[in-house]
Each structure stands twice: as C-alpha cells, then as structure tokens.
Design an enzyme around this catalytic site. Structure first.
Site, PDB file in Angstrom:
ATOM      1  N   VAL A 169       0.978  -1.187  -0.051  1.00  0.00           N
ATOM      2  CA  VAL A 169       0.034  -0.039   0.085  1.00  0.00           C
ATOM      3  C   VAL A 169       0.931   1.061   0.160  1.00  0.00           C
ATOM      4  O   VAL A 169       1.598   1.505   1.086  1.00  0.00           O
ATOM      5  CB  VAL A 169      -0.647   0.057   1.214  1.00  0.00           C
ATOM      6  CG1 VAL A 169      -1.780   1.279   1.227  1.00  0.00           C
ATOM      7  CG2 VAL A 169      -1.740  -1.290   1.405  1.00  0.00           C
ATOM      8  N   GLU A 170       0.932   1.936  -0.968  1.00  0.00           N
ATOM      9  CA  GLU A 170       1.814   3.058  -1.074  1.00  0.00           C
ATOM     10  C   GLU A 170       1.002   4.323  -0.545  1.00  0.00           C
ATOM     11  O   GLU A 170      -0.172   4.401  -0.488  1.00  0.00           O
ATOM     12  CB  GLU A 170       2.198   3.335  -2.634  1.00  0.00           C
ATOM     13  CG  GLU A 170       3.222   2.173  -3.046  1.00  0.00           C
ATOM     14  CD  GLU A 170       3.612   2.354  -4.671  1.00  0.00           C
ATOM     15  OE1 GLU A 170       4.509   1.693  -4.919  1.00  0.00           O
ATOM     16  OE2 GLU A 170       3.135   3.290  -5.303  1.00  0.00           O
ATOM     17  N   ASN A 171       1.634   5.211  -0.671  1.00  0.00           N
ATOM     18  CA  ASN A 171       1.353   6.572  -0.171  1.00  0.00           C
ATOM     19  C   ASN A 171       2.057   7.888  -0.854  1.00  0.00           C
ATOM     20  O   ASN A 171       3.074   7.737  -1.079  1.00  0.00           O
ATOM     21  CB  ASN A 171       1.483   6.636   1.556  1.00  0.00           C
ATOM     22  CG  ASN A 171       0.615   7.872   2.171  1.00  0.00           C
ATOM     23  OD1 ASN A 171       1.072   9.197   2.052  1.00  0.00           O
ATOM     24  ND2 ASN A 171      -0.405   7.536   2.820  1.00  0.00           N
ATOM     25  N   ALA A 172       1.136   8.983  -1.005  1.00  0.00           N
ATOM     26  CA  ALA A 172       1.900  10.074  -1.778  1.00  0.00           C
ATOM     27  C   ALA A 172       3.199  10.602  -0.715  1.00  0.00           C
ATOM     28  O   ALA A 172       4.145  11.091  -1.233  1.00  0.00           O
ATOM     29  CB  ALA A 172       0.909  11.014  -1.778  1.00  0.00           C
ATOM     30  N   SER A 173       3.016  10.329   0.535  1.00  0.00           N
ATOM     31  CA  SER A 173       4.430  10.544   1.408  1.00  0.00           C
ATOM     32  C   SER A 173       5.069   8.993   1.530  1.00  0.00           C
ATOM     33  O   SER A 173       4.594   8.282   2.083  1.00  0.00           O
ATOM     34  CB  SER A 173       3.915  11.003   2.966  1.00  0.00           C
ATOM     35  OG  SER A 173       5.059  11.019   3.685  1.00  0.00           O
TER      36      SER A 173
ATOM     37  N   GLU B 144       3.975  -7.761   3.280  1.00  0.00           N
ATOM     38  CA  GLU B 144       4.518  -8.695   4.490  1.00  0.00           C
ATOM     39  C   GLU B 144       4.057  -7.882   5.495  1.00  0.00           C
ATOM     40  O   GLU B 144       3.328  -8.588   6.533  1.00  0.00           O
ATOM     41  CB  GLU B 144       5.925  -9.076   4.425  1.00  0.00           C
ATOM     42  CG  GLU B 144       6.586  -9.627   3.100  1.00  0.00           C
ATOM     43  CD  GLU B 144       7.253  -8.718   2.024  1.00  0.00           C
ATOM     44  OE1 GLU B 144       7.996  -9.189   1.674  1.00  0.00           O
ATOM     45  OE2 GLU B 144       6.737  -7.573   2.081  1.00  0.00           O
TER      46      GLU B 144
ATOM     47  N   CYS C 155      12.003  -7.013   2.582  1.00  0.00           N
ATOM     48  CA  CYS C 155      13.090  -5.842   2.882  1.00  0.00           C
ATOM     49  C   CYS C 155      13.253  -6.272   4.334  1.00  0.00           C
ATOM     50  O   CYS C 155      12.985  -6.991   5.110  1.00  0.00           O
ATOM     51  CB  CYS C 155      12.442  -4.499   2.678  1.00  0.00           C
ATOM     52  SG  CYS C 155      11.000  -4.100   3.860  1.00  0.00           S
TER      53      CYS C 155
ATOM     54  N   CYS D  42      10.434  -5.718   6.805  1.00  0.00           N
ATOM     55  CA  CYS D  42       9.669  -6.978   6.752  1.00  0.00           C
ATOM     56  C   CYS D  42      10.153  -7.886   7.537  1.00  0.00           C
ATOM     57  O   CYS D  42       9.526  -8.710   8.164  1.00  0.00           O
ATOM     58  CB  CYS D  42       9.143  -7.279   5.620  1.00  0.00           C
ATOM     59  SG  CYS D  42       7.834  -5.896   4.798  1.00  0.00           S
TER      60      CYS D  42
END
Length: 148
Positions: free
Chosen positions: A43-47, A55, A97, A100
C-alpha cells in the site's frame, strides 16, 4: 499448505496492491500451523515513507485477528503490474525488505518458529529460512517475552 498454493495466494494478493506511484505490485501470503493463510499487498502513500509492504500488511492482519505465532511459511512475489494488476515477477527474486524481515521475525519468535520464505521470480523460486534472511535477529526473546 504446500509451496505452490501459498505462492498462488501471494500472486492473487498482488492484484490488490495500491501502487499508483511505483506500479510495482507485491503480494505476500503467510501460512500458519493451524492451516490458515493470511495475505497482504503493498500500500503506497503520496508521502513515500508511509508506504506499507505486503508482508507487513499481512502480519498486521494476522496480529489484529489474534494470531500470535505458528508462522510456518511465507511466500512473496513482486513485479510490474500485469493483467488484472497481478505482479509479473522479473528475473530476480523479491525477498522481504529489512523492515519486513524484522516484522516477520517478531511473529515467528512468538511461536518459536523459523518459517521458510519462498520468493518467486521469473527464474524460479528462491527458498530460505527466515533466520538466513535475518541472522542474529533481535526479537521478543531478547526481552524475555515468549508467546503472546
């Protein structure tokens, strides 16, 4: 849960990724000793720093449902979004990563397990134990906490 079924669950989870910035979809599936499977997608975020890895999402879902330990296997794949948003793995395996690995370790240590981690690439499946990915890990045992 066998390896292929868990990889299939991770693949299906990748289609649910929210990755409008990188367009790099990641799916993860966690298998537990009781036979249950929990999946997650990135889930990406603009920040950018607030993005969540697949994970970590899966571990958070499991913990929110009360699961504390019993983690026996993890499947992960990542790649550019293909048809239906499903990740198309490239030539190199996408492994969890560092963050995770630590989050997975927390859940594993609560149940005293060392889960196998399967990472799918276009070249095949990389198989390693979590302890190989995160040697000398810090976790609940270091604080005298067991179980959960």
């Amino acid at each position: 849960m066998d390896r292929q079924n868990l990889l299939d669950a991770a693949t299906a989870a990748s289609a649910k990724a929210y990755a409008p910035y990188s367009r790099f979809h990641v799916g993860a599936a966690l298998a537990f000793a009781d036979g249950s499977v929990v999946t997650g997608a990135n889930v990406e975020n603009a920040s950018y720093g607030l993005a969540l890895c697949a994970e970590t999402v899966a571990v958070a879902k499991a913990m929110a449902d009360g699961t504390r330990g019993g983690l026996v296997a993890v499947a992960v794949l990542g790649g550019a979004a293909g048809e239906g948003g499903v990740a198309v793995p490239g030539p190199g395996a996408v492994t969890p990563c560092g963050r995770c690995r630590q989050v997975l370790n927390e859940l594993a240590q609560l149940g005293g397990t060392d889960p196998v981690v399967w990472s799918l690439s276009a070249d095949g499946v990389l198989e390693m134990k979590l302890s190989e990915l995160l040697p000398m890990a810090f976790g609940p045992a270091n604080l005298g906490v067991t179980g959960g």
